[in-house]
Write an enzyme that holds these catalytic residues in place. Structure first.
Site, PDB file in Angstrom:
ATOM      1  N   HIS A 178       7.625   6.966  10.330  1.00 46.93           N
ATOM      2  CA  HIS A 178       6.881   6.786   9.093  1.00 46.93           C
ATOM      3  C   HIS A 178       6.086   8.074   8.919  1.00 46.93           C
ATOM      4  O   HIS A 178       4.880   8.122   9.143  1.00 46.93           O
ATOM      5  CB  HIS A 178       5.954   5.566   9.227  1.00 46.93           C
ATOM      6  CG  HIS A 178       5.325   5.130   7.935  1.00 46.93           C
ATOM      7  ND1 HIS A 178       5.477   5.821   6.741  1.00 46.93           N
ATOM      8  CD2 HIS A 178       4.530   4.065   7.639  1.00 46.93           C
ATOM      9  CE1 HIS A 178       4.805   5.195   5.791  1.00 46.93           C
ATOM     10  NE2 HIS A 178       4.220   4.126   6.313  1.00 46.93           N
TER      11      HIS A 178
ATOM     12  N   ARG B 240      12.087   3.017   1.916  1.00 47.24           N
ATOM     13  CA  ARG B 240      11.680   2.251   3.093  1.00 47.24           C
ATOM     14  C   ARG B 240      12.792   1.260   3.408  1.00 47.24           C
ATOM     15  O   ARG B 240      13.319   0.598   2.508  1.00 47.24           O
ATOM     16  CB  ARG B 240      10.379   1.495   2.853  1.00 47.24           C
ATOM     17  CG  ARG B 240      10.149   0.451   3.960  1.00 47.24           C
ATOM     18  CD  ARG B 240       8.765  -0.094   3.976  1.00 47.24           C
ATOM     19  NE  ARG B 240       7.812   0.926   4.392  1.00 47.24           N
ATOM     20  CZ  ARG B 240       6.531   0.654   4.639  1.00 47.24           C
ATOM     21  NH1 ARG B 240       6.074  -0.567   4.494  1.00 47.24           N
ATOM     22  NH2 ARG B 240       5.711   1.613   5.000  1.00 47.24           N
TER      23      ARG B 240
ATOM     24  N   LYS C  58      24.194  -5.341   4.760  1.00 52.07           N
ATOM     25  CA  LYS C  58      25.326  -4.584   5.271  1.00 52.07           C
ATOM     26  C   LYS C  58      25.174  -3.102   4.959  1.00 52.07           C
ATOM     27  O   LYS C  58      24.730  -2.721   3.887  1.00 52.07           O
ATOM     28  CB  LYS C  58      26.621  -5.113   4.649  1.00 52.07           C
ATOM     29  CG  LYS C  58      26.944  -6.512   5.112  1.00 52.07           C
ATOM     30  CD  LYS C  58      28.173  -7.033   4.416  1.00 52.07           C
ATOM     31  CE  LYS C  58      28.452  -8.464   4.847  1.00 52.07           C
ATOM     32  NZ  LYS C  58      29.489  -9.074   4.034  1.00 52.07           N
TER      33      LYS C  58
ATOM     34  N   ARG D 213       0.808  -1.218   0.000  1.00 52.47           N
ATOM     35  CA  ARG D 213       0.000   0.000   0.000  1.00 52.47           C
ATOM     36  C   ARG D 213       0.846   1.276   0.000  1.00 52.47           C
ATOM     37  O   ARG D 213       0.537   2.213  -0.725  1.00 52.47           O
ATOM     38  CB  ARG D 213      -1.008  -0.010   1.146  1.00 52.47           C
ATOM     39  CG  ARG D 213      -0.413  -0.046   2.529  1.00 52.47           C
ATOM     40  CD  ARG D 213      -1.526   0.078   3.547  1.00 52.47           C
ATOM     41  NE  ARG D 213      -2.433  -1.066   3.482  1.00 52.47           N
ATOM     42  CZ  ARG D 213      -3.701  -1.018   3.823  1.00 52.47           C
ATOM     43  NH1 ARG D 213      -4.231   0.122   4.223  1.00 52.47           N
ATOM     44  NH2 ARG D 213      -4.444  -2.081   3.789  1.00 52.47           N
ATOM     45  N   THR D 214       1.903   1.305   0.783  1.00 47.60           N
ATOM     46  CA  THR D 214       2.688   2.538   0.831  1.00 47.60           C
ATOM     47  C   THR D 214       3.364   2.787  -0.509  1.00 47.60           C
ATOM     48  O   THR D 214       3.380   3.903  -1.031  1.00 47.60           O
ATOM     49  CB  THR D 214       3.739   2.465   1.950  1.00 47.60           C
ATOM     50  OG1 THR D 214       3.069   2.146   3.165  1.00 47.60           O
ATOM     51  CG2 THR D 214       4.465   3.778   2.104  1.00 47.60           C
TER      52      THR D 214
END
Lengths: 430, 315
Positions: free
Chosen positions: B142, B114, B92, B64-65
Site C-alpha cells: 500500500h 485496490r 476470477k 478513506r483511501t
C-alpha cells in the site's frame, strides 16, 4: 506468621533432583525446608517426627488428574481429591480442564485456585483448556489464563485434531512460555474402538484402537513443534513406537517431554480379563511388549513423568457393558504403591522413580518443588517402600472407587504427607 | 505554486515501495510538502492534471483511501471517476484482465486500483497503456500509505534516518506494514516489528527486521509507534484468542506507550478499532499523529498523481 518448626529425623533421605540418598533429617520451618542432611541440629522448639528409617522424599507431583469440580461433585471434589492425593503421597495435583463449565476462562481458573486453597489439603494447579469449550476450534486466552493461575494448557481427555489450530496455539503459547499438554489419540482412528487392537480384542469381540491412533497424532505434533518452537508435553504415551518417536524428537533437542500413566506401566490388556470396565482406559491398555517398552523408556529417560491419570467415574458410568462404559480409573492413592512395583522388580532405582514422580514434573511445570533442598517448599512424604498391603477399594478416600488395583497386593505405603510445612496426612498405624 | 519539474520521478506506475530508490522517495516527499501548502490554501485547485482522466477502481470497499485519491485528483484538475466493483463479480483472474482491457479502451490516463489479491495490481498494470497506482493489493503493498506515513514522520521529527520505528500488531496480514517496512528501512530508520508470533510473517526476521513478541521490549526507546488494524475475523481464537487478551498484551494504552521515548509519536493507518489495538486516550492524546496522517494522505496522493502525470504521453 511463624509456626512451630518440624524436624523429621532418622530418615532415609532421597533427593531425586540431586540423585542423592543418605540417612539424616529435614528441618521444616514456615512452609519451607530450612535444613536437610545427615546432621540436622535439633531445634529446641521443633516438633519431632521420627521416620524410623523410612524414606523421606519430595512429595509427588501428578500432572494429570480429573476432578469433578465444577460440574460433577459426585465424582470428585477438590476436597476429596486433595484427601486422596495426600493419602497417596501426592502433594501437587495438576487438574484437567474437562469440567462443567470447562476451565477456559480466567474467572473459572480464579475460582478453582481460590476454591482449592480453601478446601484442598494439597496443592492444586489447574491446567486451562487449550481451546474454547474444549471444542478444538479456537484457542483460549493463553496470556490472561496464565496470569490467572493456569499452569498449562490442554484439552484434557480430548485430542486436538485440527492441525492448524494446534500450530497457531503452539506458536502463540511460545510468546507466553506456556506449556501445551496434549492427549495424543486421534479420535477418527479410535473410531468405535474400546481397547487395544489385536488378538485379545478380537477374542473378546471388542472393536480395537490401533497404536497408530497415538503415533500418527504424536508424529504430527512433533512436526508442529519443530515448525513453531512451542513447548509441548505429550500427556501419556502407551506404545513402543511412541517411545521411539519421543526418543528421536529429544535427540533433535526439540522442546518436548512426555508422560506415561501408572496403568500403562503396571498393567496390560490381558488384565481386562473378563470385561473389567475399571480397566477401560484412554489410551487403552496395550500389549505386554508395549508395557515393557514403557518401562524401558522410563528407565532411559525418554519418558519424563509418570501420571496417575486419576479419572473418577461413578458406578453408573462403569457398571455397563465394556464398550458402553466410561473411560478412566482413579489413581491418586495407588500411584506410588503401583509405581514401586518397578523398583521391587529391579526395573528402575527408587531415586530414578521418584525423579519421574516429582522432580521432572516440577521442572516441566516450572514449580519450585520436587527436590530436597534448603529453600524448597516443604512438600514432603515419608513412606515405607516395602510395607505390604492388599488394596480395599472401600478404603479409598476418593469419592469414586473405580480402581484397577482392587484387591491387588501392593508394597509401599505413605505414612506421612506434608504440604507447605503442614502435616496433612498420617497413616493410622503409625 | 508552480507545477512540479518533469521527470522528477522515473517510473510509469506506482505499484509498490519496493523498487523505489531513496531518491525517488525523497522526491515524492518533497513534492508532497508543496501539496500540503496547496491544500491549506482557500484556493486548492491546480491544473497539472487538467484534461486527464483518473479512474479509481476499487475491488475492495474503502472509504478513506478512495476519497483521498478522489480529492487529490480533483485538486489537480483531473476528471475523476469512481468505480466500485462488487468483489463477488471479480473472483476470477480472467475477469480482472477483462475489466482492465475494457477500461483501457476508454483511454484513461491514470488508474488507481485496490484489490484484495496480492499481485492483482501488477497484473492489471501489464494490460493497460496508462499509469497505474496501487491503492492496496491484498497483504502485499500500500505504497501511498507508507509515503504519507513517512511524510508525517518527516514533518514531525525533521528526519527519518536514525529513528526507531516500532510497527505493532497484525503484521502478517498488513500491506501497510510491508510498504512501511521497506520504505523506512530504505530511508535509514530502524524498523522493529512487534506482534504475537501468530501475526508475524514466517521468516521475517531473516529479512533483517528486528521482531519482538512483547510490547515492553519492542517499544523500548522507540521514536515512532505505528499501530496496525486487527481485522475482526482474526480476533476470536484463530490468530489471537480474544479482543480482551489482545488489548491486554498488544493494545497500545498509556502504560505501554510509556515504554517508548517520552516524545514518541503514535500513528495508525485507520480505521481504528478503539479498545482493540489502541485505547481512545492514546488515539486522541497529545502524542497521536493519526489525524495528521489523513491530511498528509491527500498531499502524498497529489504528489504521486502529479509525478506520474509528468510521464504521461502528450505532455
Amino acid at each position: 506468621m511463624s509456626s512451630q518448626p518440624i524436624l523429621f529425623k532418622n530418615a532415609r533421605l532421597i533427593d531425586p533432583a540431586g540423585d542423592r540418598e543418605e540417612r539424616g533429617g529435614v528441618l521444616v520451618r514456615d512452609g519451607f525446608i530450612q535444613a536437610v542432611g545427615p546432621q540436622v541440629a535439633e531445634a529446641a522448639d521443633a516438633q519431632v517426627i521420627d521416620c524410623g528409617g523410612q524414606v523421606l522424599s519430595p512429595g509427588l507431583i501428578d500432572m494429570r488428574a480429573f476432578i469433578g469440580e465444577p460440574g460433577g461433585p459426585y465424582r470428585e471434589t477438590l476436597k476429596s481429591a486433595g484427601e486422596a492425593a495426600a493419602a497417596g503421597g501426592v502433594t501437587t495435583v495438576v487438574s484437567m480442564p474437562d469440567t462443567s463449565p470447562a476451565l477456559d476462562d480466567p474467572a473459572v481458573i480464579d475460582f478453582i485456585v481460590r476454591r482449592a486453597r480453601d478446601t484442598s489439603i494439597v496443592n492444586i494447579c489447574p491446567a486451562a483448556a487449550l481451546t474454547k469449550g474444549l471444542e478444538g476450534q479456537e484457542m483460549v486466552e493463553i496470556g490472561r489464563l496464565k496470569e490467572a493461575g493456569a499452569i498449562a494448557f490442554t484439552d484434557g481427555a480430548r485430542s486436538l485434531t485440527n492441525a492448524q489450530v494446534m500450530r497457531r496455539a503452539l506458536t502463540y503459547a511460545r510468546d507466553f512460555d506456556a506449556l501445551i499438554i496434549h492427549h495424543v489419540e486421534d479420535p477418527d482412528l479410535v473410531g468405535q474402538g474400546v481397547m487395544n487392537e489385536g488378538e485379545f480384542a478380537s477374542r473378546l469381540g471388542l472393536p480395537g484402537i490401533p497404536r497408530e491412533a497415538e503415533t500418527v497424532m504424536l508424529e504430527r505434533d512433533i512436526r508442529l513443534v519443530r515448525l513453531t518452537g512451542g513447548r509441548y508435553h505429550a500427556a501419556m504415551i502407551s506404545c513402543a513406537d511412541s517411545a521411539e518417536i519421543m526418543r528421536r524428537a529429544k535427540q533433535d533437542v526439540l522442546p518436548v517431554t512426555c508422560g506415561v500413566s501408572i496403568n500403562h506401566l503396571a498393567l496390560n490388556e490381558n488384565d481386562i480379563g473378563d470385561y473389567r470396565t475399571f480397566l477401560k482406559l484412554s489410551p487403552p491398555l496395550r500389549h505386554e511388549d508395549d508395557r515393557q517398552a514403557m518401562i524401558e523408556a522410563l528407565a532411559d529417560g525418554t519418558i519424563d513423568v509418570i501420571v496417575s491419570d486419576h479419572n473418577p467415574q461413578d458406578v453408573e458410568n462403569k457398571r455397563l457393558p465394556f464398550a458402553e462404559a466410561a473411560d478412566g480409573a482413579v489413581g491418586l492413592e495407588t500411584l506410588l504403591s503401583a509405581a514401586l512395583r518397578l523398583v521391587h522388580s529391579d526395573r528402575i532405582s527408587l531415586p530414578k522413580l521418584l525423579r519421574a514422580l516429582s522432580t521432572k514434573p516440577a521442572e516441566i511445570l516450572g514449580l519450585p518443588g520436587g527436590r530436597l533442598a534448603v529453600g524448597a517448599p516443604a512438600d514432603l512424604i515419608v513412606f515405607d517402600p516395602d510395607a505390604p498391603y492388599v488394596l480395599d477399594k472401600r478404603q479409598l478416600k476418593s469419592l469414586s472407587k473405580n480402581t484397577p488395583f482392587d484387591e491387588a497386593r501392593l508394597e509401599g505405603r505413605v505414612s506421612t504427607t506434608m504440604v507447605a510445612g503442614r502435616v496433612v496426612f498420617q497413616h493410622d498405624t503409625m | 505554486m508552480t507545477d512540479a519539474p518533469r521527470s522528477v520521478f522515473p517510473h510509469r506506475h506506482l505499484l509498490g515501495i519496493e523498487g523505489l530508490s531513496p531518491l525517488d522517495i525523497q522526491a515524492l516527499l518533497d513534492l508532497a510538502d508543496q501539496q500540503v501548502e496547496v491544500s491549506r490554501q482557500i484556493e486548492k485547485s491546480k491544473s497539472s492534471l487538467r484534461g486527464r482522466t483518473q479512474i479509481n477502481l476499487f475491488f475492495e470497499a474503502s472509504t478513506r483511501t478512495q476519497s483521498s485519491f478522489e480529492i487529490a485528483g480533483k485538486r489537480l484538475g483531473a476528471d475523476v471517476m469512481n468505480m466500485q466493483v462488487g468483489s463477488s463479480s471479480v473472483k476470477k483472474g480472467e475477469t480482472l484482465i477483462d475489466t482492465a482491457v475494457t477500461l483501457n479502451a476508454m483511454r484513461p490516463d491514470i488508474i488507481v486500483v485496490r484489490h484484495h489479491a496480492a499481485g492483482a495490481v501488477h497484473l492489471l498494470a501489464q494490460k493497460v497503456d496508462c499509469s497505474v497506482v496501487n491503492a492496496g493489493d491484498g497483504a502485499h503493498e500500500h505504497p501511498t500509505q507508507a509515503l504519507l506515513d513517512a511524510l508525517t514522520i518527516r514533518r514531525n521529527k525533521g528526519r527519518i534516518e536514525g529513528l526507531t520505528v516500532a510497527i505493532c500488531g497484525d503484521i502478517l496480514h498488513s500491506r501497510v506494514a510491508r510498504s512501511n517496512m521497506i520504505l523506512l528501512a530504505a530511508m535509514g530508520a530502524r524498523v522493529r516489528l512487534v506482534a504475537p508470533s501468530t501475526l508475524l510473517p514466517p521468516g521475517i526476521a531473516r529479512l533483517g527486521f528486528e521482531t519482538f513478541t512483547s510490547m515492553k521490549e519492542g517499544l523500548k526507546d522507540a521514536d515512532i509507534v505505528m499501530m496496525l488494524r486487527l481485522q475482526r475475523e482474526r480476533m476470536n481464537g484463530s490468530f489471537v484468542p480474544s479482543v480482551k487478551e489482545y488489548f491486554r498484551f498488544y493494545g497500545l494504552d498509556q502504560e505501554k506507550l510509556a515504554f517508548a521515548k517520552p516524545d514518541a509519536l503514535v500513528m495508525h493507518p485507520g480505521p481504528m478499532n478503539r479498545g482493540v489495538e489502541i485505547s481512545s486516550d492514546v488515539a486522541d492524546g497529545p502524542q497521536s499523529l493519526i489525524r495528521e496522517q489523513v491530511e498528509m494522505g491527500v498531499a502524498v496522493r497529489m504528489a504521486v498523481l502529479e509525478a506520474l502525470a509528468s510521464h504521461l504521453p502528450n505532455r
